[in-house]
Scaffold this motif. Structure first.
Motif, PDB file in Angstrom:
ATOM      1  N   PHE A 298       0.852  -1.188   0.000  1.00 11.05           N
ATOM      2  CA  PHE A 298       0.000   0.000   0.000  1.00 11.05           C
ATOM      3  C   PHE A 298       0.891   1.243   0.000  1.00 11.05           C
ATOM      4  O   PHE A 298       1.807   1.354   0.816  1.00 11.05           O
ATOM      5  CB  PHE A 298      -0.900   0.037   1.237  1.00 11.05           C
ATOM      6  CG  PHE A 298      -2.003  -0.991   1.245  1.00 11.05           C
ATOM      7  CD1 PHE A 298      -3.263  -0.684   0.743  1.00 11.05           C
ATOM      8  CD2 PHE A 298      -1.777  -2.258   1.767  1.00 11.05           C
ATOM      9  CE1 PHE A 298      -4.282  -1.627   0.760  1.00 11.05           C
ATOM     10  CE2 PHE A 298      -2.789  -3.203   1.789  1.00 11.05           C
ATOM     11  CZ  PHE A 298      -4.048  -2.887   1.279  1.00 11.05           C
ATOM     12  N   ALA A 299       0.602   2.176  -0.887  1.00  6.82           N
ATOM     13  CA  ALA A 299       1.386   3.402  -0.963  1.00  6.82           C
ATOM     14  C   ALA A 299       0.696   4.521  -0.193  1.00  6.82           C
ATOM     15  O   ALA A 299      -0.535   4.677  -0.267  1.00  6.82           O
ATOM     16  CB  ALA A 299       1.583   3.819  -2.420  1.00  6.82           C
ATOM     17  N   ALA A 300       1.452   5.298   0.541  1.00  2.00           N
ATOM     18  CA  ALA A 300       0.889   6.445   1.254  1.00  2.00           C
ATOM     19  C   ALA A 300       0.241   7.403   0.265  1.00  2.00           C
ATOM     20  O   ALA A 300       0.800   7.699  -0.790  1.00  2.00           O
ATOM     21  CB  ALA A 300       1.980   7.164   2.036  1.00  2.00           C
ATOM     22  N   GLY A 301      -0.953   7.860   0.598  1.00  2.00           N
ATOM     23  CA  GLY A 301      -1.692   8.770  -0.257  1.00  2.00           C
ATOM     24  C   GLY A 301      -2.630   8.096  -1.224  1.00  2.00           C
ATOM     25  O   GLY A 301      -3.483   8.758  -1.829  1.00  2.00           O
ATOM     26  N   ALA A 302      -2.502   6.778  -1.401  1.00  2.00           N
ATOM     27  CA  ALA A 302      -3.373   6.053  -2.330  1.00  2.00           C
ATOM     28  C   ALA A 302      -4.777   5.909  -1.737  1.00  2.00           C
ATOM     29  O   ALA A 302      -4.945   5.759  -0.527  1.00  2.00           O
ATOM     30  CB  ALA A 302      -2.805   4.675  -2.628  1.00  2.00           C
ATOM     31  N   THR A 303      -5.770   5.988  -2.585  1.00  2.00           N
ATOM     32  CA  THR A 303      -7.156   5.813  -2.160  1.00  2.00           C
ATOM     33  C   THR A 303      -7.656   4.453  -2.625  1.00  2.00           C
ATOM     34  O   THR A 303      -7.477   4.079  -3.787  1.00  2.00           O
ATOM     35  CB  THR A 303      -8.060   6.919  -2.738  1.00  2.00           C
ATOM     36  OG1 THR A 303      -7.616   8.190  -2.238  1.00  2.00           O
ATOM     37  CG2 THR A 303      -9.514   6.708  -2.341  1.00  2.00           C
TER      38      THR A 303
ATOM     39  N   ALA B 269      -1.656  -4.520  11.021  1.00  2.00           N
ATOM     40  CA  ALA B 269      -1.601  -3.975   9.661  1.00  2.00           C
ATOM     41  C   ALA B 269      -2.402  -2.686   9.552  1.00  2.00           C
ATOM     42  O   ALA B 269      -1.977  -1.733   8.878  1.00  2.00           O
ATOM     43  CB  ALA B 269      -2.123  -5.009   8.665  1.00  2.00           C
ATOM     44  N   LEU B 270      -3.558  -2.619  10.218  1.00  2.00           N
ATOM     45  CA  LEU B 270      -4.347  -1.381  10.177  1.00  2.00           C
ATOM     46  C   LEU B 270      -3.581  -0.224  10.800  1.00  2.00           C
ATOM     47  O   LEU B 270      -3.654   0.913  10.329  1.00  2.00           O
ATOM     48  CB  LEU B 270      -5.685  -1.594  10.889  1.00  2.00           C
ATOM     49  CG  LEU B 270      -6.660  -2.583  10.240  1.00  2.00           C
ATOM     50  CD1 LEU B 270      -7.948  -2.669  11.064  1.00  2.00           C
ATOM     51  CD2 LEU B 270      -6.980  -2.190   8.805  1.00  2.00           C
ATOM     52  N   VAL B 271      -2.835  -0.512  11.874  1.00  2.00           N
ATOM     53  CA  VAL B 271      -2.000   0.527  12.486  1.00  2.00           C
ATOM     54  C   VAL B 271      -0.863   0.908  11.539  1.00  2.00           C
ATOM     55  O   VAL B 271      -0.553   2.092  11.360  1.00  2.00           O
ATOM     56  CB  VAL B 271      -1.446   0.041  13.841  1.00  2.00           C
ATOM     57  CG1 VAL B 271      -0.425   1.033  14.393  1.00  2.00           C
ATOM     58  CG2 VAL B 271      -2.583  -0.152  14.843  1.00  2.00           C
ATOM     59  N   MET B 272      -0.250  -0.089  10.912  1.00  2.00           N
ATOM     60  CA  MET B 272       0.863   0.160   9.994  1.00  2.00           C
ATOM     61  C   MET B 272       0.453   1.102   8.869  1.00  2.00           C
ATOM     62  O   MET B 272       1.241   1.944   8.426  1.00  2.00           O
ATOM     63  CB  MET B 272       1.343  -1.176   9.413  1.00  2.00           C
ATOM     64  CG  MET B 272       2.541  -1.077   8.499  1.00  2.00           C
ATOM     65  SD  MET B 272       3.005  -2.693   7.803  1.00  2.00           S
ATOM     66  CE  MET B 272       3.488  -3.565   9.292  1.00  2.00           C
ATOM     67  N   LEU B 273      -0.798   0.980   8.403  1.00  2.00           N
ATOM     68  CA  LEU B 273      -1.285   1.795   7.292  1.00  2.00           C
ATOM     69  C   LEU B 273      -1.838   3.141   7.736  1.00  2.00           C
ATOM     70  O   LEU B 273      -2.297   3.926   6.907  1.00  2.00           O
ATOM     71  CB  LEU B 273      -2.359   1.023   6.527  1.00  2.00           C
ATOM     72  CG  LEU B 273      -1.906  -0.285   5.874  1.00  2.00           C
ATOM     73  CD1 LEU B 273      -3.096  -1.022   5.260  1.00  2.00           C
ATOM     74  CD2 LEU B 273      -0.831  -0.035   4.831  1.00  2.00           C
ATOM     75  N   GLY B 274      -1.817   3.408   9.045  1.00  2.00           N
ATOM     76  CA  GLY B 274      -2.324   4.674   9.553  1.00  2.00           C
ATOM     77  C   GLY B 274      -3.833   4.753   9.608  1.00  2.00           C
ATOM     78  O   GLY B 274      -4.396   5.846   9.728  1.00  2.00           O
ATOM     79  N   LEU B 275      -4.510   3.588   9.568  1.00  2.00           N
ATOM     80  CA  LEU B 275      -5.968   3.561   9.626  1.00  2.00           C
ATOM     81  C   LEU B 275      -6.476   3.384  11.055  1.00  2.00           C
ATOM     82  O   LEU B 275      -7.643   3.623  11.346  1.00  2.00           O
ATOM     83  CB  LEU B 275      -6.499   2.430   8.739  1.00  2.00           C
ATOM     84  CG  LEU B 275      -6.098   2.522   7.257  1.00  2.00           C
ATOM     85  CD1 LEU B 275      -6.529   1.271   6.505  1.00  2.00           C
ATOM     86  CD2 LEU B 275      -6.691   3.769   6.623  1.00  2.00           C
TER      87      LEU B 275
END
Length: 278
Positions: free
Chosen positions: A92-97, A137-143
Protein backbone atom coordinates in the motif's frame (compact mmCIF):
# COMPACT_ATOMS: atom_id res chain seq x y z
CA UNK A 1 3.42 -16.07 22.42
CA UNK A 2 0.84 -18.76 21.60
CA UNK A 3 0.63 -19.51 17.87
CA UNK A 4 -1.57 -22.32 16.60
CA UNK A 5 -2.24 -23.03 12.95
CA UNK A 6 -5.76 -24.36 12.45
CA UNK A 7 -5.97 -26.54 9.34
CA UNK A 8 -9.15 -26.53 7.29
CA UNK A 9 -10.76 -29.95 7.39
CA UNK A 10 -14.12 -29.93 5.61
CA UNK A 11 -15.68 -30.58 2.23
CA UNK A 12 -17.86 -27.50 2.02
CA UNK A 13 -17.69 -24.75 -0.61
CA UNK A 14 -16.81 -22.10 1.97
CA UNK A 15 -13.27 -21.03 2.88
CA UNK A 16 -12.05 -20.14 6.34
CA UNK A 17 -8.44 -19.09 7.07
CA UNK A 18 -8.03 -17.91 10.68
CA UNK A 19 -5.21 -19.05 12.95
CA UNK A 20 -4.48 -18.37 16.63
CA UNK A 21 -1.89 -15.80 17.69
CA UNK A 22 -2.19 -14.74 21.33
CA UNK A 23 0.37 -12.45 22.97
CA UNK A 24 0.46 -12.00 26.79
CA UNK A 25 1.21 -8.29 26.20
CA UNK A 26 -2.34 -7.93 24.89
CA UNK A 27 -3.47 -8.09 28.52
CA UNK A 28 -2.36 -4.48 28.89
CA UNK A 29 -5.09 -3.53 26.40
CA UNK A 30 -7.93 -5.54 27.92
CA UNK A 31 -11.42 -4.07 27.72
CA UNK A 32 -13.60 -4.32 30.83
CA UNK A 33 -17.10 -5.69 31.11
CA UNK A 34 -19.76 -3.03 31.62
CA UNK A 35 -22.49 -3.40 34.26
CA UNK A 36 -25.44 -5.47 33.04
CA UNK A 37 -27.65 -2.35 33.18
CA UNK A 38 -25.44 -0.73 30.52
CA UNK A 39 -25.84 -3.55 27.96
CA UNK A 40 -28.53 -2.61 25.43
CA UNK A 41 -29.75 -3.68 22.01
CA UNK A 42 -27.42 -2.14 19.46
CA UNK A 43 -26.84 -2.29 15.71
CA UNK A 44 -24.17 -0.28 13.89
CA UNK A 45 -24.78 0.79 10.30
CA UNK A 46 -22.64 -0.77 7.60
CA UNK A 47 -21.88 1.17 4.40
CA UNK A 48 -20.75 -1.57 2.00
CA UNK A 49 -22.46 -4.74 0.78
CA UNK A 50 -21.73 -8.19 2.20
CA UNK A 51 -18.41 -9.37 0.80
CA UNK A 52 -17.44 -12.76 -0.62
CA UNK A 53 -13.99 -14.19 0.08
CA UNK A 54 -14.69 -16.98 -2.39
CA UNK A 55 -12.09 -19.76 -2.45
CA UNK A 56 -9.41 -17.75 -0.66
CA UNK A 57 -8.57 -17.99 3.05
CA UNK A 58 -8.85 -14.24 3.55
CA UNK A 59 -11.38 -14.04 6.36
CA UNK A 60 -9.09 -11.89 8.53
CA UNK A 61 -8.54 -9.04 6.04
CA UNK A 62 -12.19 -9.21 5.00
CA UNK A 63 -13.11 -8.58 8.62
CA UNK A 64 -10.62 -5.72 8.80
CA UNK A 65 -12.02 -3.81 5.83
CA UNK A 66 -15.58 -4.39 7.05
CA UNK A 67 -14.70 -2.62 10.30
CA UNK A 68 -13.55 0.40 8.30
CA UNK A 69 -16.94 0.55 6.58
CA UNK A 70 -19.06 0.34 9.76
CA UNK A 71 -20.15 3.10 12.13
CA UNK A 72 -18.95 3.32 15.73
CA UNK A 73 -19.18 5.94 18.45
CA UNK A 74 -17.66 9.07 16.91
CA UNK A 75 -16.88 7.29 13.64
CA UNK A 76 -18.85 7.07 10.40
CA UNK A 77 -18.06 4.08 8.24
CA UNK A 78 -16.62 4.86 4.82
CA UNK A 79 -16.78 3.30 1.37
CA UNK A 80 -13.26 4.38 0.44
CA UNK A 81 -10.18 5.19 2.46
CA UNK A 82 -6.91 7.02 1.91
CA UNK A 83 -3.79 5.25 3.13
CA UNK A 84 -1.74 7.61 5.28
CA UNK A 85 1.36 5.43 5.73
CA UNK A 86 3.16 3.11 3.34
CA UNK A 87 3.58 -0.39 4.72
CA UNK A 88 6.92 -2.13 5.11
CA UNK A 89 6.26 -4.52 2.21
CA UNK A 90 5.27 -1.98 -0.42
CA UNK A 91 1.73 -3.31 -0.82
CA UNK A 92 0.00 0.00 0.00
CA UNK A 93 1.39 3.40 -0.96
CA UNK A 94 0.89 6.45 1.25
CA UNK A 95 -1.69 8.77 -0.26
CA UNK A 96 -3.37 6.05 -2.33
CA UNK A 97 -7.16 5.81 -2.16
CA UNK A 98 -8.78 2.39 -2.00
CA UNK A 99 -12.42 1.48 -2.42
CA UNK A 100 -13.46 -0.72 0.48
CA UNK A 101 -14.38 -3.93 -1.29
CA UNK A 102 -13.06 -7.42 -1.96
CA UNK A 103 -10.10 -6.05 -3.95
CA UNK A 104 -8.89 -4.10 -0.93
CA UNK A 105 -9.41 -7.17 1.27
CA UNK A 106 -7.21 -9.21 -1.06
CA UNK A 107 -4.51 -6.53 -1.08
CA UNK A 108 -4.64 -6.48 2.71
CA UNK A 109 -4.34 -10.28 2.65
CA UNK A 110 -1.14 -9.93 0.62
CA UNK A 111 0.23 -7.65 3.34
CA UNK A 112 -0.87 -9.86 6.24
CA UNK A 113 0.74 -12.97 4.79
CA UNK A 114 4.01 -11.09 4.37
CA UNK A 115 4.22 -9.74 7.90
CA UNK A 116 2.94 -12.76 9.84
CA UNK A 117 5.22 -15.69 10.72
CA UNK A 118 3.50 -18.44 8.77
CA UNK A 119 5.54 -19.99 5.94
CA UNK A 120 4.49 -18.78 2.50
CA UNK A 121 2.51 -15.75 1.38
CA UNK A 122 -0.43 -15.01 -0.85
CA UNK A 123 -0.13 -15.36 -3.67
CA UNK A 124 0.55 -18.16 -4.59
CA UNK A 125 0.44 -19.60 -1.06
CA UNK A 126 -3.00 -19.34 0.56
CA UNK A 127 -1.80 -19.48 4.15
CA UNK A 128 -4.52 -17.73 6.14
CA UNK A 129 -3.56 -15.33 8.94
CA UNK A 130 -4.68 -14.12 12.37
CA UNK A 131 -6.50 -11.26 14.04
CA UNK A 132 -3.47 -9.81 15.80
CA UNK A 133 -1.64 -9.42 12.49
CA UNK A 134 -4.74 -7.86 10.96
CA UNK A 135 -4.91 -5.26 13.74
CA UNK A 136 -1.19 -4.51 13.41
CA UNK A 137 -1.60 -3.98 9.66
CA UNK A 138 -4.35 -1.38 10.18
CA UNK A 139 -2.00 0.53 12.49
CA UNK A 140 0.86 0.16 9.99
CA UNK A 141 -1.29 1.80 7.29
CA UNK A 142 -2.32 4.67 9.55
CA UNK A 143 -5.97 3.56 9.63
CA UNK A 144 -5.92 2.74 13.34
CA UNK A 145 -3.80 3.99 16.22
CA UNK A 146 -4.32 1.24 18.81
CA UNK A 147 -6.31 -1.95 19.28
CA UNK A 148 -7.90 -3.49 22.33
CA UNK A 149 -8.99 -6.99 23.32
CA UNK A 150 -12.08 -8.45 24.95
CA UNK A 151 -11.12 -11.58 26.86
CA UNK A 152 -14.58 -12.62 28.02
CA UNK A 153 -18.03 -12.80 26.50
CA UNK A 154 -19.24 -10.02 28.81
CA UNK A 155 -16.37 -7.79 27.71
CA UNK A 156 -17.15 -8.57 24.05
CA UNK A 157 -20.80 -7.52 24.27
CA UNK A 158 -19.68 -4.48 26.28
CA UNK A 159 -17.36 -3.51 23.42
CA UNK A 160 -20.26 -3.87 20.99
CA UNK A 161 -22.00 -1.04 22.82
CA UNK A 162 -19.38 1.30 21.31
CA UNK A 163 -18.99 -0.16 17.83
CA UNK A 164 -18.27 -3.29 15.77
CA UNK A 165 -15.74 -5.90 16.84
CA UNK A 166 -13.71 -8.63 15.11
CA UNK A 167 -14.27 -12.18 16.32
CA UNK A 168 -11.77 -14.95 15.60
CA UNK A 169 -12.88 -18.44 16.60
CA UNK A 170 -12.83 -22.07 15.65
CA UNK A 171 -15.54 -22.96 13.17
CA UNK A 172 -17.35 -26.21 13.84
CA UNK A 173 -18.96 -28.25 11.07
CA UNK A 174 -22.36 -27.54 12.64
CA UNK A 175 -21.91 -23.82 11.98
CA UNK A 176 -21.96 -23.85 8.18
CA UNK A 177 -25.74 -24.02 7.83
CA UNK A 178 -27.69 -21.54 10.00
CA UNK A 179 -31.26 -22.45 10.90
CA UNK A 180 -34.10 -20.68 9.07
CA UNK A 181 -34.25 -18.01 11.80
CA UNK A 182 -30.52 -17.36 11.41
CA UNK A 183 -29.21 -19.31 14.41
CA UNK A 184 -25.72 -20.78 14.10
CA UNK A 185 -25.49 -24.04 16.02
CA UNK A 186 -22.24 -24.31 17.99
CA UNK A 187 -21.71 -28.04 18.46
CA UNK A 188 -18.12 -29.05 19.28
CA UNK A 189 -19.02 -32.72 18.80
CA UNK A 190 -19.55 -32.01 15.08
CA UNK A 191 -15.78 -31.50 14.69
CA UNK A 192 -13.54 -28.54 13.92
CA UNK A 193 -13.75 -27.46 10.29
CA UNK A 194 -11.06 -24.79 10.73
CA UNK A 195 -10.74 -21.27 12.07
CA UNK A 196 -12.75 -18.27 10.92
CA UNK A 197 -12.87 -14.51 11.46
CA UNK A 198 -15.99 -12.38 11.17
CA UNK A 199 -17.34 -9.01 12.21
CA UNK A 200 -20.16 -8.39 14.65
CA UNK A 201 -22.01 -5.09 14.60
CA UNK A 202 -25.22 -6.08 16.37
CA UNK A 203 -26.09 -7.36 19.81
CA UNK A 204 -29.63 -8.44 20.69
CA UNK A 205 -29.62 -7.95 24.44
CA UNK A 206 -33.25 -9.04 24.79
CA UNK A 207 -32.43 -12.53 23.51
CA UNK A 208 -28.68 -12.66 24.23
CA UNK A 209 -27.70 -13.05 20.57
CA UNK A 210 -24.55 -11.88 18.79
CA UNK A 211 -25.27 -11.24 15.11
CA UNK A 212 -22.34 -11.70 12.76
CA UNK A 213 -21.65 -10.42 9.26
CA UNK A 214 -19.97 -13.16 7.26
CA UNK A 215 -18.11 -12.83 3.96
CA UNK A 216 -19.61 -15.75 2.07
CA UNK A 217 -21.94 -13.63 -0.09
CA UNK A 218 -25.57 -12.80 0.64
CA UNK A 219 -26.69 -16.34 -0.21
CA UNK A 220 -25.35 -17.57 3.16
CA UNK A 221 -27.60 -17.31 6.22
CA UNK A 222 -30.03 -14.40 6.21
CA UNK A 223 -28.61 -12.18 3.45
CA UNK A 224 -25.08 -12.96 4.57
CA UNK A 225 -25.74 -12.64 8.30
CA UNK A 226 -26.62 -15.00 11.16
CA UNK A 227 -26.52 -15.10 14.96
CA UNK A 228 -24.82 -17.02 17.75
CA UNK A 229 -26.37 -17.42 21.19
CA UNK A 230 -24.53 -16.10 24.21
CA UNK A 231 -23.91 -19.68 25.33
CA UNK A 232 -22.57 -20.59 21.90
CA UNK A 233 -20.25 -17.60 21.71
CA UNK A 234 -18.94 -18.29 25.20
CA UNK A 235 -18.06 -21.82 24.04
CA UNK A 236 -16.26 -20.43 20.99
CA UNK A 237 -14.25 -17.88 22.98
CA UNK A 238 -13.14 -20.53 25.46
CA UNK A 239 -11.72 -22.55 22.54
CA UNK A 240 -8.83 -20.11 21.96
CA UNK A 241 -11.15 -17.46 20.56
CA UNK A 242 -10.27 -13.80 20.41
CA UNK A 243 -12.10 -10.49 20.12
CA UNK A 244 -10.11 -7.59 18.73
CA UNK A 245 -11.35 -4.01 18.68
CA UNK A 246 -9.20 -1.69 16.55
CA UNK A 247 -9.59 1.98 17.41
CA UNK A 248 -10.04 3.56 13.99
CA UNK A 249 -8.71 7.03 13.29
CA UNK A 250 -11.46 9.54 14.03
CA UNK A 251 -13.43 7.36 16.41
CA UNK A 252 -14.25 8.49 19.93
CA UNK A 253 -11.54 7.67 22.50
CA UNK A 254 -11.82 4.34 24.25
CA UNK A 255 -13.48 5.09 27.61
CA UNK A 256 -11.55 4.75 30.83
CA UNK A 257 -12.45 1.40 32.44
CA UNK A 258 -14.72 1.50 35.47
CA UNK A 259 -14.52 -0.92 38.38
CA UNK A 260 -11.13 -2.71 38.53
CA UNK A 261 -8.22 -0.58 37.40
CA UNK A 262 -6.58 -1.25 34.06
CA UNK A 263 -3.62 -2.78 35.90
CA UNK A 264 -5.89 -5.13 37.84
CA UNK A 265 -7.67 -6.22 34.67
CA UNK A 266 -4.35 -6.76 32.91
CA UNK A 267 -2.98 -8.81 35.82
CA UNK A 268 -6.07 -11.03 35.89
CA UNK A 269 -6.00 -11.59 32.15
CA UNK A 270 -2.27 -12.23 32.09
CA UNK A 271 -2.71 -14.84 34.80
CA UNK A 272 -5.45 -16.55 32.83
CA UNK A 273 -3.35 -16.56 29.67
CA UNK A 274 -0.39 -17.99 31.53
CA UNK A 275 -2.61 -20.76 32.83
CA UNK A 276 -3.50 -21.62 29.25
CA UNK A 277 0.16 -21.86 28.31
CA UNK A 278 0.16 -18.63 26.27
Amino acid sequence: MNITRIPENHNREYRLGRHVRHDPRSADYALPALPKSAIKNVIWERHIPILDQGQIGSCEPNTGVELLATNAVGYTGVTSVQISKSDTQGEFAAGATWQINEDMALQLYRLLTRIDDYPGSWEPDDTGSDGLTMAKALVMLGLSDVYHHAFTYKAAVSALQKGPVAFGTVWYNSMFDPKPDGEIIVDPSSGVAGGHAYMSRQFDADNDRVWIDNHWAESWGLDGRAWVSGTGMTTLLKAQGDVIVPHLIGAAPTPTPTGPTGAQVAAAVRGALTGLGV
